[in-house]
Design an enzyme around this catalytic site. Structure first.
Site, PDB file in Angstrom:
ATOM      1  N   LYS A 184      16.694  21.725 -10.587  1.00  0.00           N
ATOM      2  CA  LYS A 184      16.015  20.460 -10.885  1.00  0.00           C
ATOM      3  C   LYS A 184      16.925  19.401 -11.497  1.00  0.00           C
ATOM      4  O   LYS A 184      17.842  19.706 -12.260  1.00  0.00           O
ATOM      5  CB  LYS A 184      14.832  20.707 -11.847  1.00  0.00           C
ATOM      6  CG  LYS A 184      13.682  21.479 -11.260  1.00  0.00           C
ATOM      7  CD  LYS A 184      13.028  20.801 -10.070  1.00  0.00           C
ATOM      8  CE  LYS A 184      12.225  19.580 -10.419  1.00  0.00           C
ATOM      9  NZ  LYS A 184      10.984  19.842 -11.116  1.00  0.00           N
TER      10      LYS A 184
ATOM     11  N   SER B  97      15.786  21.423 -15.736  1.00  0.00           N
ATOM     12  CA  SER B  97      14.618  22.220 -16.105  1.00  0.00           C
ATOM     13  C   SER B  97      15.089  23.478 -16.817  1.00  0.00           C
ATOM     14  O   SER B  97      16.141  24.024 -16.490  1.00  0.00           O
ATOM     15  CB  SER B  97      13.852  22.584 -14.830  1.00  0.00           C
ATOM     16  OG  SER B  97      13.089  23.761 -15.045  1.00  0.00           O
TER      17      SER B  97
ATOM     18  N   HIS C 298       0.831  -1.215   0.000  1.00  0.00           N
ATOM     19  CA  HIS C 298       0.000   0.000   0.000  1.00  0.00           C
ATOM     20  C   HIS C 298       0.865   1.263   0.000  1.00  0.00           C
ATOM     21  O   HIS C 298       0.425   2.310   0.488  1.00  0.00           O
ATOM     22  CB  HIS C 298      -0.948   0.044   1.214  1.00  0.00           C
ATOM     23  CG  HIS C 298      -1.697  -1.224   1.436  1.00  0.00           C
ATOM     24  ND1 HIS C 298      -2.922  -1.474   0.870  1.00  0.00           N
ATOM     25  CD2 HIS C 298      -1.363  -2.344   2.140  1.00  0.00           C
ATOM     26  CE1 HIS C 298      -3.340  -2.683   1.236  1.00  0.00           C
ATOM     27  NE2 HIS C 298      -2.394  -3.231   1.991  1.00  0.00           N
TER      28      HIS C 298
ATOM     29  N   GLU D 240      10.364   8.395 -16.647  1.00  0.00           N
ATOM     30  CA  GLU D 240       9.005   8.874 -16.925  1.00  0.00           C
ATOM     31  C   GLU D 240       8.601   8.560 -18.364  1.00  0.00           C
ATOM     32  O   GLU D 240       7.466   8.152 -18.631  1.00  0.00           O
ATOM     33  CB  GLU D 240       8.920  10.382 -16.680  1.00  0.00           C
ATOM     34  CG  GLU D 240       9.084  10.753 -15.217  1.00  0.00           C
ATOM     35  CD  GLU D 240       9.265  12.254 -15.046  1.00  0.00           C
ATOM     36  OE1 GLU D 240       8.330  13.007 -15.317  1.00  0.00           O
ATOM     37  OE2 GLU D 240      10.369  12.669 -14.651  1.00  0.00           O
TER      38      GLU D 240
END
Ligand code: ARG
Length: 469
Positions: A281, A275, A154, A288
């Site tokens: 970043k 970024s 979970h 992804e």
């Protein structure tokens, strides 16, 4: 050039020609089409349509085409499809003789043959990438053999596991993917050539000899089925989809694990991006993208299933829609597995963060309850007692290892030094000695077994590859 036209009074509309043309994608089948045509020329010689000299002339021209195909602009042409392209090129080399090559042959069986030849090679490439990824996972598991991870259910900290045990979970998935690919390979390894347009060729070709020429393990048993069957492509797309699902789960884990919130690991600069606006970043774009591409590959499986749904026997032009999803999926899955291996190779663990998360997450609570159970306390009761200790910890802001022996005895007099030890996650995990469990010895054995299994897979694909090429 067209391979038909005699019974038409005018030609097709320009829009329709564009709509139906497939050369810009089925050119991927060029090599398969030429190799298949060479085997077919041999078969034509066998039934007396070509003399041996004619066959040799044709096959020499085909060899020349294979050699030239790398030249820039080679495929700039407006032929309807790759089969038409190849026959036109043959005509440019051998003149009128080329008009005999399509005797007793249909593009319906030809495209099915080409597609299978192409897919067999593509499946081998996917399997090789799966092997490389499994090797990367094993290397990392061996390198970090005593690193510890809070295992999750979970997405809440559950029980401590060795990081190697976690990596071996993915090894299992990719082994299954390898075998699914092998099943797809076996289904693909059947030759349709000789099936004609639908009824079987009008010439009594030696189909076994064609299969041997082209490295197929068997010939198809029914001509109607052979020209319209695309199950092998579905099998491949399913295997590719499942492999992408597995890869996407690892990607998702590591997107989380490499976040500031988890801070369990870093993946290398070679697979991260910055970024354009935010200078601080460091984004896990490779993982992804992989997660995103998993959806695209599953979509191609769905698309081909819909193409086949309700399709009347035998060949229908709808089947031309089979190729792009397969070509794309083969490229996406091969590259995604390679990218994932790069991520795994570049991973740097942050062991203190993993250990701290494990301890603070009370991942040893179950081990503590099991100590009580071993002392004869009913598990339900033991569960209650340890629940009480966790609650007191939370209320008092105490870490598990901050409890003293005396305090623990206050909760249950049965608790002894072994309980203190079990509060340390790296000890708690030794509780899982069962086969398939995360205890150090079990993981060491599993790792060694995985190495041997991987070597077996590599041997299998190499020897079968030799048989079929
Ligand atoms: N381009 C077609 C395909 O990909 C093969 C040619 C068969 N065409 C035909 N009209 N029978 O399926």
């Amino acid at each position: 050039m067209k391979l038909w036209g005699g019974r038409f009074e005018t030609g097709p509309a320009e829009l329709f020609e564009r709509y139906s043309g497939s050369l810009d994608f089925d050119r991927k089948l060029f090599e398969a089409d030429v190799v298949g045509s060479k085997a077919f020329a041999n078969a034509l010689c066998g039934v007396g349509i070509l003399t041996a000299a004619e066959r040799d002339k044709i096959n020499a021209a085909f060899d020349g085409m294979l050699a030239e195909a790398g030249a820039p602009g080679y495929f700039d042409a407006d032929d309807e499809d790759i089969h038409t392209f190849v026959i036109r090129k043959l005509g440019e080399e051998v003149g009128e003789l080329a008009e005999k090559i399509h005797t007793g042959r249909s593009r319906n069986e030809q495209v099915a043959t080409d597609f299978r030849l192409w897919m067999k090679a593509a499946i081998r490439r996917v399997q090789a990438q799966l092997e490389a990824l499994m090797n990367s996972l094993l290397r990392l598991a061996e390198r970090e053999s005593d690193a510890l991870l809070p295992g999750y259910t979970h997405l809440r900290r559950a029980q401590a596991v060795l990081f190697g045990h976690y990596l071996l979970a993915y090894f299992e998935m990719f082994v299954r993917d390898w075998h699914r690919m092998q099943q797809a390979y076996n289904r693909t390894d059947v030759l349709p050539l000789g099936s004609g347009a639908l009824a079987g060729s009008g010439f009594a070709f030696d189909r076994g000899a064609m299969a041997a020429d082209l490295g197929f393990a068997a010939i198809s048993a029914n001509s109607l089925d052979a020209v319209s069957d695309r199950d092998f492509a579905l099998d491949f797309l399913y295997a590719a989809s499942v492999a992408m699902l597995h890869a996407s789960r690892l990607a998702e884990d590591w997107i989380l694990y490499s976040s500031e919130e988890f801070g369990f690991l870093e993946i290398g600069d070679e697979v991260t991006t910055g970024s354009s606006l935010m200078p601080q970043k460091r984004n896990p774009d490779a993982l992804e993208l992989l997660r995103g591409k998993a959806g695209r590959v599953c979509g191609s499986l769905q698309a081909l299933m819909m193409t086949l749904k309700g399709l009347p026997l035998a060949y229908n032009r709808d089947l031309q829609e089979d190729k792009e999803g397969v070509f794309d999926s083969a490229a996406q899955v091969t590259d995604s597995l390679a990218i994932l291996a790069l991520c795994v190779d570049s991973a740097e663990l942050k062991r203190p963060a993993m250990e701290q998360a494990a301890e603070e997450g009370w991942v040893s609570a179950t081990a503590l309850a099991e100590i009580l159970a071993r002392k004869g306390i009913a598990f339900h009761r033991a569960h209650q007692i340890v629940g009480g200790i966790v609650l007191a910890s939370v209320q008092q802001g105490k870490r598990p290892t901050e409890w003293t022996m005396d305090e623990l005895r206050g909760f249950a007099p049965e608790l002894d030094e072994s309980a203190l030890a079990a509060l340390v996650p790296s000890n708690a995990l030794e509780n899982h000695q069962v086969p398939g469990g995360t205890a150090t010895d079990r993981v060491r054995e599993a790792s060694a077994a995985a190495r041997a299994r991987l070597a077996g897979l590599a041997r299998m694909s190499a020897s079968e590859g030799a048989r079929t090429t």
